[in-house]
Scaffold this active site. Sequence first.
Site, mmCIF file in Angstrom:
data_model
loop_
_atom_site.group_PDB
_atom_site.id
_atom_site.type_symbol
_atom_site.label_atom_id
_atom_site.label_comp_id
_atom_site.label_asym_id
_atom_site.label_seq_id
_atom_site.Cartn_x
_atom_site.Cartn_y
_atom_site.Cartn_z
ATOM 1 N N ARG A 183 45.835 30.023 41.603
ATOM 2 C CA ARG A 183 46.519 29.464 42.583
ATOM 3 C C ARG A 183 46.961 27.940 42.438
ATOM 4 N NH1 ARG A 183 44.098 33.922 44.709
ATOM 5 N NH2 ARG A 183 44.362 35.024 46.116
ATOM 6 N N ARG B 144 45.974 49.744 36.320
ATOM 7 C CA ARG B 144 45.413 49.294 37.599
ATOM 8 C C ARG B 144 46.952 49.597 38.548
ATOM 9 N NH1 ARG B 144 41.672 44.285 37.703
ATOM 10 N NH2 ARG B 144 41.749 44.530 39.798
ATOM 11 N N SER C 219 43.700 43.495 50.994
ATOM 12 C CA SER C 219 43.826 42.942 49.530
ATOM 13 C C SER C 219 43.942 41.381 49.665
ATOM 14 C CB SER C 219 44.660 43.932 48.979
ATOM 15 O OG SER C 219 44.942 43.645 47.586
ATOM 16 N N ASP D 105 33.701 41.483 44.709
ATOM 17 C CA ASP D 105 32.977 41.029 43.616
ATOM 18 C C ASP D 105 32.138 40.732 43.208
ATOM 19 O OD1 ASP D 105 35.882 41.345 42.935
ATOM 20 O OD2 ASP D 105 36.436 39.021 43.640
HETATM 21 O O1 SPQ Z 1 42.147 39.378 39.350
HETATM 22 P P1 SPQ Z 1 41.388 40.579 39.336
HETATM 23 O O2 SPQ Z 1 40.550 41.068 38.081
HETATM 24 O O3 SPQ Z 1 41.559 41.412 40.218
HETATM 25 O O4 SPQ Z 1 40.141 40.565 39.589
HETATM 26 C C1 SPQ Z 1 38.813 40.761 40.194
HETATM 27 C C2 SPQ Z 1 37.672 40.415 39.559
HETATM 28 O O5 SPQ Z 1 35.997 40.196 39.695
HETATM 29 O O6 SPQ Z 1 37.963 39.087 39.759
HETATM 30 C C3 SPQ Z 1 38.881 42.302 40.575
HETATM 31 F F1 SPQ Z 1 38.190 42.323 39.834
HETATM 32 O O7 SPQ Z 1 38.960 40.050 41.526
HETATM 33 C C4 SPQ Z 1 39.718 40.200 42.787
HETATM 34 C C5 SPQ Z 1 39.073 40.159 43.882
HETATM 35 O O8 SPQ Z 1 38.579 41.102 44.332
HETATM 36 C C6 SPQ Z 1 40.851 38.822 42.378
HETATM 37 C C7 SPQ Z 1 41.417 38.170 43.904
HETATM 38 C C8 SPQ Z 1 42.054 37.137 44.470
HETATM 39 O O9 SPQ Z 1 42.204 36.672 43.908
HETATM 40 O O10 SPQ Z 1 43.324 37.519 45.214
HETATM 41 C C9 SPQ Z 1 41.228 39.136 45.251
HETATM 42 C C10 SPQ Z 1 40.402 40.399 44.772
HETATM 43 O O11 SPQ Z 1 41.303 41.096 44.684
HETATM 44 P P2 SPQ Z 1 41.457 42.742 45.659
HETATM 45 O O12 SPQ Z 1 42.992 43.779 44.905
HETATM 46 O O13 SPQ Z 1 40.544 42.824 46.813
HETATM 47 O O14 SPQ Z 1 42.570 41.348 46.764
#
Ligand code: SPQ
Length: 436
Positions: free
Chosen positions: A30, A126, A171, A319
């Site tokens: 961010r 994904r 999410s 996570d």
């Molecule tokens: O970026 P990515 O690959 O989706 O990474 C993960 C992780 O474990 O590092 C998920 F696999 O983290 C996401 C987290 O699960 C990072 C995130 C964010 O920075 O907004 C939000 C979460 O995902 P989501 O799908 O719940 O919004």
Amino acid sequence: MSESITFKVQPGGSLNGTVRVPGDKSMSHRSIMLGSLAEGVTHVTGFLNAEDAISTLEAFRAMGVQIEGPVNGEVTIYGVGKHGLKAPKEPLYLGNSGTSMRLLSGLLAGQDFDSTLTGDKSLSGRPMRRVTQPLALMGAKIETQENGTAPLHIKGTKNLKGIDYTMPIASAQVKSCLLLAGMYASGETSVTEPAPTRDHTERMLTGFGYPVKREGSKATITSAGKLTATNIDVPSDISSAAFFLVGASIAPNSDVTLQHVGINPTRTGIIDILRLMGANIEILNPREVGGEPVADLRVTSSELHGIHIPEDLVPLAIDEFPVLFVAASCAKGETVLTGAEELRVKESDRIQVMADGLQILGIDAQPTKDGMIIQGGQLGGGEVVSHGDHRIAMSFSIAGLRANAPITIHDCANVNTSFPEFRDLAKQLGLQLTSV
Ligand code: SPQ
């Protein structure tokens, strides 16, 4: 992804010492996005120099933003303003990073140029409809593959319109995507979440002086605002600290202090869940840094016991479940996780992959549709596969602390996506880890 890497962990040992794990991945992404859209020069410290955050950084470079670093966690971003991005000459390759792809899809939907987002095999599998469907309601034009996956072909438009959207899933990526699109839409864009998720986007927008209204579970944004460059100090990532919070809890005679960890209440489910299981975690020197709460965390060994994990804590620890499954394997009695079907669509299917690996190591771990049931027991040795998922690779490494024979973990190169220093810091604390 670089070459194939295998981790081998010798059984037993304890963790001791004081370390600072690398910067928060979510905030690092961010900081690049908002710093690029700001007017003026933004200085970031504590930036995560790992593949996922670099994917975001390179994407903005490809859209004409001058960015220096990272050097020792320092990044300087020469912001181009909200309307200053340039059309990338080639598709933007985002590697393994879901955050980059989902947040960028919202941001790029409202630009006056077209773009294409691609990723590695895992990211290309994904689900992206969770962002493309609400973006379509705003008037965005995004083509996915037939099954709703990347590559995403985004036809930029100046005609986005605000929506009032209630997310079907909790999410932060969907919420952030829509808020970023809302910065380019007419009228108000509101997003309501079914349960609290990480709020770094909202906090950081506020830090850059961009108005975001927050009322309970609803966040609202309009196009009437600008981002003014600022300084951002990214704290250590609690999702990386989690490996040592569990490691020091399960390994006898351990005493670890993790410095300068982000303890934003939308991220601290790991501490709450471990404490419910009987962990000894102290929150020391709590302070606020740049609008985010930070503290040092001290953790000492404990006798964990199984629990039914409260569902309201699931999004706050989303996570951390791979390593929490390791904690549950070492706990006395049964641990039950429900309400966590999202784990099936992360970098791997984290329910299936962890259950498979724990079973190989002799643990009774039964996957369910939306979670897992684990009977605490004795971890044995064996060979497990991370399926290219960084958090799975690190979780099985930590399992070695309570195993009675060596554990070999295949396919660990993607540890570099979030925590390249894991091997060194884990060894420094006492984990007997080698890699080939
Ligand atoms: O970026 P990515 O690959 O989706 O990474 C993960 C992780 O474990 O590092 C998920 F696999 O983290 C996401 C987290 O699960 C990072 C995130 C964010 O920075 O907004 C939000 C979460 O995902 P989501 O799908 O719940 O919004």
